[in-house]
Design an enzyme around this catalytic site. Structure first.
Site, PDB file in Angstrom:
ATOM      1  N   GLY A 145       0.785  -1.235   0.000  1.00  0.00           N
ATOM      2  CA  GLY A 145       0.000   0.000   0.000  1.00  0.00           C
ATOM      3  C   GLY A 145       0.813   1.279   0.000  1.00  0.00           C
ATOM      4  N   HIS A 189       7.666   7.506   5.529  1.00  0.00           N
ATOM      5  CA  HIS A 189       6.757   8.262   6.405  1.00  0.00           C
ATOM      6  C   HIS A 189       6.020   7.292   7.318  1.00  0.00           C
ATOM      7  CE1 HIS A 189       4.668   7.231   2.684  1.00  0.00           C
ATOM      8  NE2 HIS A 189       3.580   7.076   3.415  1.00  0.00           N
TER       9      HIS A 189
HETATM   10  P1  5GP Z   1       1.392   5.548   1.684  1.00  0.00           P
HETATM   11  O1  5GP Z   1       0.261   5.103   0.795  1.00  0.00           O
HETATM   12  O2  5GP Z   1       2.642   5.771   0.849  1.00  0.00           O
HETATM   13  O3  5GP Z   1       1.638   4.702   2.869  1.00  0.00           O
HETATM   14  O4  5GP Z   1       0.953   6.956   2.275  1.00  0.00           O
HETATM   15  C1  5GP Z   1       0.972   8.130   1.539  1.00  0.00           C
HETATM   16  C2  5GP Z   1      -0.007   9.050   2.188  1.00  0.00           C
HETATM   17  O5  5GP Z   1       0.276  10.364   1.761  1.00  0.00           O
HETATM   18  C3  5GP Z   1      -1.463   8.779   1.800  1.00  0.00           C
HETATM   19  O6  5GP Z   1      -2.201   8.494   2.978  1.00  0.00           O
HETATM   20  C4  5GP Z   1      -1.917  10.040   1.096  1.00  0.00           C
HETATM   21  O7  5GP Z   1      -3.238  10.401   1.440  1.00  0.00           O
HETATM   22  C5  5GP Z   1      -0.924  11.069   1.588  1.00  0.00           C
HETATM   23  N1  5GP Z   1      -0.606  12.119   0.635  1.00  0.00           N
HETATM   24  C6  5GP Z   1      -0.277  11.972  -0.681  1.00  0.00           C
HETATM   25  N2  5GP Z   1       0.003  13.166  -1.236  1.00  0.00           N
HETATM   26  C7  5GP Z   1      -0.126  14.086  -0.251  1.00  0.00           C
HETATM   27  C8  5GP Z   1       0.033  15.508  -0.212  1.00  0.00           C
HETATM   28  O8  5GP Z   1       0.374  16.162  -1.192  1.00  0.00           O
HETATM   29  N3  5GP Z   1      -0.214  16.125   0.989  1.00  0.00           N
HETATM   30  C9  5GP Z   1      -0.575  15.424   2.109  1.00  0.00           C
HETATM   31  N4  5GP Z   1      -0.794  16.123   3.217  1.00  0.00           N
HETATM   32  N5  5GP Z   1      -0.726  14.082   2.109  1.00  0.00           N
HETATM   33  C10 5GP Z   1      -0.509  13.418   0.937  1.00  0.00           C
END
Ligand code: 5GP
Ligand code: ZN
Length: 111
Positions: free
Chosen positions: A90, A97
């Protein structure tokens, strides 16, 4: 490198930081999955948590102490922390992060 989280951490994309320390910032997730959903992000770019642990272990320590501090500030009774690693798990942003989620009940196993 066209990395959205590098642009947020370096201020190129103005963002409200809920935490800023020496190595780590935190801001609200754009698409929250819980009443509180913050992202704790190292200022330096590593693809995932394991790379971060190898390259900047102190940032990982700061991420978890910041998570505890934020959980207190947001009055979270309990909270869930998640590092997604790899698209199959995911991960969609390939700058490490930690998700910090709270404010509702969570099921186990996770979906
Ligand atoms: P991952 O899917 O990689 O574990 O989490 C990425 C997270 O980053 C997602 O929950 C998505 O909603 C968030 N996200 C993606 N682009 C941005 C953005 O430009 N700003 C913020 N605040 N969150 C973001
Ligand atoms: Zn980056």
């Amino acid at each position: 490198m066209n990395c959205i989280f590098c642009k947020i951490t370096n201020g190129e994309i103005p963002t409200n930081f809920h935490y800023e320390g020496e190595r780590v910032i935190a801001f609200a997730d754009l698409n929250p999955q819980a009443p509180t959903h913050l992202l704790l992000v190292p200022k330096s770019h590593y693809e995932n948590a394991a790379e971060l642990a190898k390259g900047d272990p102190n940032a990982l320590v700061e991420i978890f102490s910041a998570a505890e501090q934020l959980a207190r500030e947001f009055n979270l009774e309990g909270y869930r922390t998640v590092f997604n690693t790899g698209a199959a798990a995911g991960q969609s942003v390939f700058h490490a992060h930690l998700h910090l989620l709270g404010g509702r009940a969570f099921s186990w196993p996770p979906g």
